[in-house]
Design an enzyme around this catalytic site. Structure first.
Site: not given
Length: 256
Positions: A19, A65, A95, A155, A162, A192-194, A196
């Site tokens: 992450s 949250v 999402a 996206y 965002k 970045i390959k996270t 999410a």
């Protein structure tokens, strides 16, 4: 030189050691910060607990949250254990992956509102809840992506969310700077390959194009994002607030 010695930092949204939040936590810990984390559910808790131990973090609290009562409980735990706080990092976005492909216009009302609630409103809700125990001159940081300002295929609703998050950063910077000299900033990180990111259709292709077209011809790392977060949340950035800082190997400056 320890840039965050004596500072207390709450890192929200860490999922695993890949992450962006992990890269930030690592840099904070290396520079003397005391860390705390949240987790969404038992599945995520199993990943977060070992990382918390790695960083000697005793504060690990369940917090969804999207629920006000859980934000309140998180606040109560932090207040009881720490008394006050210096830094909050908001690395939370969600999402329905059904709408992270194909066309944006297809998003249904419930999924749109859910993305806005978790990805955007939660940052404001956290800021408001924690305001009473924030130390003067503290820092709030959140994370965005270039899809907030230009169309990135697939996206979709997250790009719209965002964009709203980046606007929130600016309004919160005005409000909280005036109230308590708090600084509010945002890092717009390259792909970045996270965990999410894997929910976005054709993510590998997005990352490949970014590498080909960026001035530095590479993908950025969680460590590079962590370094920028360290700077923004330290006294070195005491004159910076309301900014969207790009850590994307320069991709955002390229036109045709």
């Amino acid at each position: 030189m320890s840039l965050l010695a004596g500072k207390k930092a709450l890192i929200l949204g860490l999922a695993n050691d890949k992450s962006i939040a992990y890269g930030i936590a690592k840099k904070f810990y290396e520079h003397g910060a005391t860390l705390g984390f949240n987790y969404l559910d038992e599945r995520i808790e199993k990943r977060v607990r070992p990382i918390a131990e790695e960083f000697n973090a005793e504060l690990v609290v369940k917090c969804d949250v999207s629920k006000d009562e859980e934000i309140q409980n998180l606040f109560n735990e932090v207040k009881e254990k720490w008394g006050n706080i210096d830094i909050i990092v908001h690395s939370i976005a969600y999402a329905n992956k059904e709408y992270l492909k194909d066309y944006y216009y297809k998003v249904d009302r419930a999924s749109f509102l859910e993305a806005m609630d978790i990805s955007v409103y939660s940052f404001t809700a956290i800021a408001r809840q924690f305001l009473p125990i924030f130390n003067e001159g503290g820092s709030l940081l959140t994370l965005s992506y270039y899809g907030a300002e230009k169309v990135v295929y697939n996206y979709n609703v997250m790009g719209v969310a965002k964009a709203a998050l980046e606007a929130s950063v600016k309004y919160l910077a005005r409000d909280l700077g005036e109230i308590k000299n708090l600084r509010v900033n945002c890092i717009s990180a390259g792909p970045i390959k996270t965990l999410a990111a894997m929910g976005i259709a054709q993510f590998s292709e997005i990352q490949k194009v970014a590498e080909e077209r960026s001035p530095l011809k590479k993908s950025v790392t969680i460590e590079e994002v962590g370094n920028t977060a360290l700077f923004l949340c330290s006294d070195l950035a005491s004159g910076i607030t309301g900014e969207i800082i790009y850590v994307d190997a320069g991709y955002h400056i390229i036109g045709m």
